[in-house]
Design an enzyme around this catalytic site. Structure first.
Site, PDB file in Angstrom:
ATOM      1  N   ARG A  31       0.877  -1.178   0.000  1.00 49.24           N
ATOM      2  CA  ARG A  31       0.000   0.000   0.000  1.00 49.24           C
ATOM      3  C   ARG A  31       0.906   1.216   0.000  1.00 49.24           C
ATOM      4  O   ARG A  31       1.682   1.418   0.949  1.00 49.24           O
ATOM      5  CB  ARG A  31      -0.920  -0.005   1.216  1.00 49.24           C
ATOM      6  CG  ARG A  31      -1.533   1.343   1.479  1.00 49.24           C
ATOM      7  CD  ARG A  31      -2.703   1.312   2.407  1.00 49.24           C
ATOM      8  NE  ARG A  31      -3.846   0.697   1.771  1.00 49.24           N
ATOM      9  CZ  ARG A  31      -5.089   0.776   2.232  1.00 49.24           C
ATOM     10  NH1 ARG A  31      -5.335   1.452   3.338  1.00 49.24           N
ATOM     11  NH2 ARG A  31      -6.077   0.194   1.602  1.00 49.24           N
ATOM     12  N   HIS A  91      -6.894   1.076  -6.833  1.00 54.33           N
ATOM     13  CA  HIS A  91      -7.151   0.198  -5.685  1.00 54.33           C
ATOM     14  C   HIS A  91      -7.816  -1.094  -6.195  1.00 54.33           C
ATOM     15  O   HIS A  91      -8.988  -1.365  -5.920  1.00 54.33           O
ATOM     16  CB  HIS A  91      -8.050   0.924  -4.682  1.00 54.33           C
ATOM     17  CG  HIS A  91      -8.085   0.310  -3.317  1.00 54.33           C
ATOM     18  ND1 HIS A  91      -7.354  -0.814  -2.976  1.00 54.33           N
ATOM     19  CD2 HIS A  91      -8.779   0.657  -2.198  1.00 54.33           C
ATOM     20  CE1 HIS A  91      -7.601  -1.115  -1.702  1.00 54.33           C
ATOM     21  NE2 HIS A  91      -8.453  -0.243  -1.215  1.00 54.33           N
ATOM     22  N   ARG A 109     -13.444  -8.462   0.549  1.00 52.56           N
ATOM     23  CA  ARG A 109     -12.029  -8.184   0.339  1.00 52.56           C
ATOM     24  C   ARG A 109     -11.225  -9.457   0.590  1.00 52.56           C
ATOM     25  O   ARG A 109     -10.329  -9.817  -0.181  1.00 52.56           O
ATOM     26  CB  ARG A 109     -11.548  -7.074   1.295  1.00 52.56           C
ATOM     27  CG  ARG A 109     -12.028  -5.672   0.956  1.00 52.56           C
ATOM     28  CD  ARG A 109     -11.388  -5.162  -0.317  1.00 52.56           C
ATOM     29  NE  ARG A 109      -9.942  -5.145  -0.229  1.00 52.56           N
ATOM     30  CZ  ARG A 109      -9.218  -4.141   0.278  1.00 52.56           C
ATOM     31  NH1 ARG A 109      -9.827  -3.054   0.708  1.00 52.56           N
ATOM     32  NH2 ARG A 109      -7.898  -4.196   0.309  1.00 52.56           N
ATOM     33  N   GLN A 127      -9.793  -3.638  -3.932  1.00 55.34           N
ATOM     34  CA  GLN A 127     -11.122  -3.177  -3.527  1.00 55.34           C
ATOM     35  C   GLN A 127     -12.145  -3.494  -4.617  1.00 55.34           C
ATOM     36  O   GLN A 127     -13.237  -3.996  -4.336  1.00 55.34           O
ATOM     37  CB  GLN A 127     -11.067  -1.661  -3.271  1.00 55.34           C
ATOM     38  CG  GLN A 127     -12.388  -1.079  -2.830  1.00 55.34           C
ATOM     39  CD  GLN A 127     -12.835  -1.628  -1.477  1.00 55.34           C
ATOM     40  OE1 GLN A 127     -12.080  -1.594  -0.537  1.00 55.34           O
ATOM     41  NE2 GLN A 127     -14.053  -2.147  -1.398  1.00 55.34           N
ATOM     42  N   ASP A 156     -16.927   7.334  -2.113  1.00 52.12           N
ATOM     43  CA  ASP A 156     -15.695   7.180  -1.333  1.00 52.12           C
ATOM     44  C   ASP A 156     -15.411   8.545  -0.693  1.00 52.12           C
ATOM     45  O   ASP A 156     -16.033   9.555  -1.063  1.00 52.12           O
ATOM     46  CB  ASP A 156     -14.557   6.745  -2.283  1.00 52.12           C
ATOM     47  CG  ASP A 156     -13.223   6.526  -1.579  1.00 52.12           C
ATOM     48  OD1 ASP A 156     -13.213   6.372  -0.335  1.00 52.12           O
ATOM     49  OD2 ASP A 156     -12.185   6.517  -2.272  1.00 52.12           O
ATOM     50  N   CYS A 184     -16.307   1.891  -0.175  1.00 49.37           N
ATOM     51  CA  CYS A 184     -15.158   1.037   0.137  1.00 49.37           C
ATOM     52  C   CYS A 184     -14.778   1.098   1.622  1.00 49.37           C
ATOM     53  O   CYS A 184     -14.097   0.208   2.115  1.00 49.37           O
ATOM     54  CB  CYS A 184     -13.970   1.423  -0.728  1.00 49.37           C
ATOM     55  SG  CYS A 184     -13.512   3.150  -0.577  1.00 49.37           S
TER      56      CYS A 184
HETATM   57  N1  NVA Z   1      -9.650   6.897  -1.782  1.00 50.15           N
HETATM   58  C1  NVA Z   1      -9.370   6.437  -0.447  1.00 50.15           C
HETATM   59  C2  NVA Z   1      -9.641   4.989  -0.341  1.00 50.15           C
HETATM   60  C3  NVA Z   1      -9.440   4.403   1.021  1.00 50.15           C
HETATM   61  C4  NVA Z   1      -9.657   2.930   1.061  1.00 50.15           C
HETATM   62  C5  NVA Z   1      -7.926   6.757  -0.091  1.00 50.15           C
HETATM   63  O1  NVA Z   1      -7.048   6.582  -0.952  1.00 50.15           O
HETATM   64  O2  NVA Z   1      -7.670   7.178   1.033  1.00 50.15           O
HETATM   65  N1   CP Z   2     -11.182  -0.039   1.840  1.00 52.95           N
HETATM   66  C1   CP Z   2      -9.924  -0.111   2.338  1.00 52.95           C
HETATM   67  O1   CP Z   2      -8.950  -0.310   1.603  1.00 52.95           O
HETATM   68  O2   CP Z   2      -9.850   0.017   3.680  1.00 52.95           O
HETATM   69  P1   CP Z   2      -8.511   0.214   4.552  1.00 52.95           P
HETATM   70  O3   CP Z   2      -7.948   1.554   4.154  1.00 52.95           O
HETATM   71  O4   CP Z   2      -8.977   0.181   5.965  1.00 52.95           O
HETATM   72  O5   CP Z   2      -7.566  -0.891   4.230  1.00 52.95           O
END
Ligand code: NVA
Ligand code: CP
Length: 314
Positions: free
Chosen positions: A110, A137, A299, A140, A231, A271
């Protein structure tokens, strides 16, 4: 469906073809249906396999679903917190990929810049999974497609609608919709559309499956939607813009008004994490049409399916 994904990476929803996505979803469905059987099974499919999980950003779902998922499959997962390896500061991405490849069987990362997962994949000799970058992502969206399939019984020909920021989730959703033949409309404030390049690529991919891609600022475009998705307005890394974005995005939310426009059996997706009262109101998130916690559960099943396929154990 006889697909072979052994040794491949999952960095983008476009990395898998339509058939490959559907095969992964089939495997995920089978894993979910047989949860008890897997736990009872003595020959665990990923016994002695190790997953390294690199995190530059916080997480609840991604960390816990990958770690629990690996346990269910008989393997082991190692959590590497942002300060553990200080990717790009303490050591180069290339060296991290080369070193981890000597220990582990698969890597999930990540990250902020999408180039980091691309660079990891270039140097690693084991599969790399994008657990969220600023650009995409895919994990997701695999879960979301399974969730929609469970609720609607199909994906092709549905009308999917995303309301909010044209961000990483929106990008992967657009690619995923294009691949599975789902019409997709991104409704965003002007200046916050998905990247032009993403739209162009998705349009091309959609032409092959009959999926129409639309980008608009008109909230009325949610009319008749089979799926509405939102989101957070400010993603991880955009915290300093959060206050300003609240004003810009205030109408770009899922609420009662959206549900009046959408089809009565419309699936509501988010998400998570959610900022209730901003991009979705709490009451709407708890309607029977809402599948937000199914998404979170899925997930794990879809990621387990992805890992089995990439490791040639599906
Ligand atoms: N768009 C959000 C998704 C979190 C799962 C982010 O990148 O923070
Ligand atoms: N939806 C998602 O990726 O959640 P987290 O940021 O908690 O991993």
């Amino acid at each position: 469906m006889g697909v072979n994904l052994k040794g491949r990476h999952l960095l983008s929803m476009l990395d898998f073809s339509t058939d490959e996505i559907l095969a992964v979803l089939d495997t995920a469905r089978a894993l979910k249906a047989k949860r008890g059987a897997i736990e009872a099974c003595s020959k665990l499919p990923l016994k002695d396999k190790t997953l390294a999980m690199i995190f530059q950003k916080p997480s609840l779902r991604t960390r816990v679903s990958f770690e629990t998922g690996m346990t269910l499959l008989g393997g082991h997962a190692i959590y590497l917190a942002p300060t553990d390896i200080s990717l790009g500061k303490r050591e180069t991405t290339e060296d991290i990929a080369l070193v981890l490849s000597r220990y582990v069987d698969i890597i999930m990362a990540r990250v902020f810049g999408h180039n980091i997962v691309v660079d990891l994949a270039k140097s690693a000799t084991v599969p790399v999974i994008n657990g969220l970058s600023d650009y995409e992502h895919p994990c997701q969206i695999m879960a979301d497609l399974l969730t929609v399939m469970e609720r609607k019984g199909r994906l092709k020909g549905l009308k999917g609608c995303y309301i909010g920021d044209g961000n990483n989730v929106c990008h992967s959703l657009m690619f995923g919709a294009a691949r599975v033949g789902m019409h997709f409309t991104a409704i965003t404030p002007e200046g916050y559309e998905p990247q032009r390049e993403v739209v162009q690529i998705a349009e091309k991919a959609g032409a092959a499956t009959g999926a129409k891609m639309t980008v608009t600022s008109d909230l009325q475009a949610a009319r008749g939607a089979d799926m509405v998705y939102t989101d957070v307005w400010a993603s991880m890394g955009q915290e300093s813009e959060a206050e300003a974005r609240k004003k810009i995005f205030k109408d770009y939310r899922i609420d009662e008004k959206t549900m009046k426009l959408a089809d009565k059996d419309c699936v509501i997706l988010h998400c998570l994490p959610a900022h209730y009262g901003d991009e979705i109101d709490y009451a709407t998130s708890r309607l029977p049409n809402s599948a937000i916690f199914d998404q979170a559960e899925n997930r794990m099943w879809t990621q387990n399916a992805v890992m089995l396929h990439l490791l040639g154990a599906a």
